[in-house]
Design a protein around this motif. Structure first.
Motif, PDB file in Angstrom:
ATOM      1  N   THR A  64       0.826  -1.210   0.000  1.00 20.42           N
ATOM      2  CA  THR A  64       0.000   0.000   0.000  1.00 20.42           C
ATOM      3  C   THR A  64       0.856   1.255   0.000  1.00 20.42           C
ATOM      4  O   THR A  64       0.612   2.198  -0.764  1.00 20.42           O
ATOM      5  CB  THR A  64      -0.915   0.011   1.234  1.00 20.42           C
ATOM      6  N   CYS A  65       1.875   1.254   0.844  1.00 21.19           N
ATOM      7  CA  CYS A  65       2.655   2.478   1.037  1.00 21.19           C
ATOM      8  C   CYS A  65       3.747   2.682  -0.003  1.00 21.19           C
ATOM      9  O   CYS A  65       4.258   3.800  -0.160  1.00 21.19           O
ATOM     10  CB  CYS A  65       3.245   2.489   2.443  1.00 21.19           C
ATOM     11  N   VAL A  71      -0.710   5.259  -1.354  1.00 20.64           N
ATOM     12  CA  VAL A  71      -0.110   5.825  -0.147  1.00 20.64           C
ATOM     13  C   VAL A  71      -0.754   7.160   0.239  1.00 20.64           C
ATOM     14  O   VAL A  71      -0.721   7.568   1.405  1.00 20.64           O
ATOM     15  CB  VAL A  71       1.419   6.000  -0.318  1.00 20.64           C
ATOM     16  N   TYR A  74      -3.235   6.566   2.872  1.00 15.23           N
ATOM     17  CA  TYR A  74      -2.551   6.233   4.120  1.00 15.23           C
ATOM     18  C   TYR A  74      -2.053   7.508   4.804  1.00 15.23           C
ATOM     19  O   TYR A  74      -2.230   7.691   6.015  1.00 15.23           O
ATOM     20  CB  TYR A  74      -1.382   5.297   3.822  1.00 15.23           C
TER      21      TYR A  74
END
Length: 293
Positions: A64-65, A71, A74
């Motif tokens: 995800t990051c 990101v 996030y």
């Protein structure tokens, strides 16, 4: 032409990964690049632990990051959307680029790799078909086979268009990279400062108290010490918050007109082939890197 490139990529990646294990490929490259034998079973140095992470750590948050688009959500949840560089658009095909609607200056990033960035300071000077072709090549690539960084393997290929952020001199701003090591009862941070990245690139390292470290990695130190950001304490706090889910991550930030902008989160800097000078810094950083077993 892109279809030929696509199948060439597939064949090259197949040949690269079909005859040797990931561990053997990494071990061979490690010895060649750094000059010492990789101890993957009992890693001690920073570079060894990055290789361990590449082979064995499977934290889904890494995916995800590392994704340059995912990101953003996030970061929004962790610290707020006001730290994000304004988004123009995100697309998954070069055929959908509306070149006429783009601003005169912008940056394009491929979501699924590292270093796949295009900086456009003057749109009038861009050869659009050539730009389309380059971006199209990025969309066809899988970054994973290059350095075996697992978290890039299954990121959806997309192109993120962001507004251009420039400093007071009209240049790409200095890049502040916070190496954050979260240990059981403390957090240790080293600040990497990359100046003039597209010219005479220099790199310096500091403590959070802005004490310069005797350390060089890949690039020479600057002749003139970079200025301490006025909002350094806020940058450190941002880095702490963005790193709190990880044992180690590098948090890249910019400071422009006293405003902080998020760059990216990096889980395997230099793919674990950072040549430290002095060499003992490799082990010192490794001591701060507590692996997830």
């Amino acid at each position: 032409m892109l279809i030929i490139y696509k199948y060439r990529e597939i064949i090259q990646n197949f040949l690269k990964l079909s005859f040797l294990s990931e561990k053997k490929i990494i071990s061979h490259k490690f010895k060649k690049k750094l000059g010492y034998t990789l101890n993957i079973d009992q890693p001690k140095t920073f570079n060894e632990k990055i290789q361990y992470r590449k082979l064995y750590e499977r934290n889904p948050l890494f995916i995800t990051c590392a994704d340059k688009y995912a990101v953003r959500e996030y970061v929004t949840q962790k610290i707020g959307s006001h730290y994000l560089i304004p988004l123009i658009q995100v697309i998954d095909s070069v055929d959908t680029i509306n070149f006429a609607s783009l601003p005169e200056q912008f940056v394009v990033k491929a979501t699924h790799g590292s270093g796949w960035n295009m900086i456009v300071k003057d749109k009038s000077k861009i050869d659009f078909p050539a730009m389309q072709y380059q971006l199209g090549k990025w969309l066809l690539k899988n970054f994973y086979p290059r350095q075996l960084e697992w978290h890039y393997k299954n990121i959806k290929p997309q192109l993120v268009f962001e507004e251009m952020i420039l400093d007071a001199s009209g240049n790409i701003p200095t890049d502040f990279k916070f190496h954050v090591f979260n240990k059981k009862n403390e957090t240790e941070i080293y600040i990497q400062v990359d100046s003039d990245r597209f010219g005479a690139h220099t790199r310096d390292y500091f403590t959070t108290s802005w004490e310069k470290l005797k350390l060089a990695v890949k690039c020479p130190n600057s002749n003139e010490e970079p200025q301490k950001p006025k909002n350094l304490e806020e940058m450190i706090e941002v880095a702490r918050k963005l790193s709190e889910d990880f044992n180690y991550v590098r948090v890249d930030l910019y400071s422009v007109d006293n405003a902080i902008y998020f760059g990216e989160l990096t889980f395997s800097p230099e793919a674990g082939f950072s040549k430290f000078s002095p060499a003992e810094a490799d082990r010192q950083w490794g001591e701060s890197f507590i692996l997830q077993q």
